[in-house]
Design a protein around this motif. Structure first.
Motif, PDB file in Angstrom:
ATOM      1  N   ASP A   1       0.813  -1.196   0.000  1.00  0.00           N
ATOM      2  CA  ASP A   1       0.000   0.000   0.000  1.00  0.00           C
ATOM      3  C   ASP A   1       0.857   1.262   0.000  1.00  0.00           C
ATOM      4  OD1 ASP A   1      -2.196  -1.643   0.071  1.00  0.00           O
ATOM      5  OD2 ASP A   1      -2.719  -1.202   2.141  1.00  0.00           O
TER       6      ASP A   1
ATOM      7  N   ILE B   1      -9.274   4.727   1.640  1.00  0.00           N
ATOM      8  CA  ILE B   1      -8.842   4.200   2.934  1.00  0.00           C
ATOM      9  C   ILE B   1      -9.425   2.807   3.197  1.00  0.00           C
ATOM     10  CG2 ILE B   1      -8.915   4.567   5.440  1.00  0.00           C
ATOM     11  CD1 ILE B   1      -7.210   6.652   4.160  1.00  0.00           C
ATOM     12  N   LEU B   2     -10.726   2.644   2.967  1.00  0.00           N
ATOM     13  CA  LEU B   2     -11.409   1.418   3.371  1.00  0.00           C
ATOM     14  C   LEU B   2     -11.272   0.260   2.387  1.00  0.00           C
ATOM     15  CD1 LEU B   2     -14.674   3.069   4.707  1.00  0.00           C
ATOM     16  CD2 LEU B   2     -12.738   2.237   6.046  1.00  0.00           C
ATOM     17  N   LYS B   3     -11.108   0.552   1.092  1.00  0.00           N
ATOM     18  CA  LYS B   3     -11.094  -0.519   0.100  1.00  0.00           C
ATOM     19  C   LYS B   3      -9.745  -0.701  -0.589  1.00  0.00           C
ATOM     20  CE  LYS B   3     -15.999  -0.078  -0.882  1.00  0.00           C
ATOM     21  NZ  LYS B   3     -17.008   0.302  -1.852  1.00  0.00           N
TER      22      LYS B   3
ATOM     23  N   ARG C   1      -6.162  -1.007   2.529  1.00  0.00           N
ATOM     24  CA  ARG C   1      -6.707  -1.491   3.802  1.00  0.00           C
ATOM     25  C   ARG C   1      -5.694  -1.487   4.948  1.00  0.00           C
ATOM     26  NH1 ARG C   1     -11.419  -5.265   3.488  1.00  0.00           N
ATOM     27  NH2 ARG C   1     -12.479  -4.620   1.616  1.00  0.00           N
ATOM     28  N   SER C   2      -4.422  -1.438   4.633  1.00  0.00           N
ATOM     29  CA  SER C   2      -3.428  -1.467   5.709  1.00  0.00           C
ATOM     30  C   SER C   2      -3.334  -0.124   6.440  1.00  0.00           C
ATOM     31  CB  SER C   2      -2.057  -1.849   5.164  1.00  0.00           C
ATOM     32  OG  SER C   2      -1.552  -0.818   4.332  1.00  0.00           O
TER      33      SER C   2
ATOM     34  N   LYS D   1      -4.206   2.516   8.895  1.00  0.00           N
ATOM     35  CA  LYS D   1      -4.958   2.598  10.148  1.00  0.00           C
ATOM     36  C   LYS D   1      -5.058   4.078  10.502  1.00  0.00           C
ATOM     37  CE  LYS D   1      -5.138  -1.830  10.422  1.00  0.00           C
ATOM     38  NZ  LYS D   1      -6.108  -2.376   9.509  1.00  0.00           N
TER      39      LYS D   1
END
Length: 102
Positions: A1, A32-34, A37-38, A40
């Motif tokens: 990512d 961010i969500l899809k 994903r790493s 935080k």
């Protein structure tokens, strides 16, 4: 990512960013969500980073001489299918469309 984000943020791969994010209409939340994903991210940081909705301006399409006590607006409902099969829907136009049905 991390390497993908660094690559897309470089001047050399700007076209990749425009193709995968801008032209595909990928929103910040989906990034961010899809896609990554790493990542935080605390909720308060996420909310702070989210873009604010821009004001929507509409033209009143009724005549005050014919309808002195009401106004009519003309709205084009924004809904287009994206390459991934999901839909991009305009926030305000779709809200007004749902309200008109009720």
């Amino acid at each position: 990512d991390r390497s993908a984000l660094l690559r897309m943020s470089s001047k050399e791969d700007r076209t990749e960013y425009y193709e995968k994010i801008v032209h595909a209409r990928v929103g910040f939340a989906a990034i961010i969500l899809k896609l990554f994903r790493s990542i935080k991210l605390p909720l308060e940081h996420f909310i702070w980073l989210c873009p604010r909705l821009r004001p929507r301006y509409y033209t009143i399409s009724s005549s005050s001489s014919l309808h002195p006590d009401t106004i009519h607006i003309t709205v084009s409902i924004v809904r287009e299918e994206l390459k991934n099969g999901s839909f991009y829907c305009g926030v305000c136009s779709n809200h007004l469309a749902r309200a008109a049905k009720n």
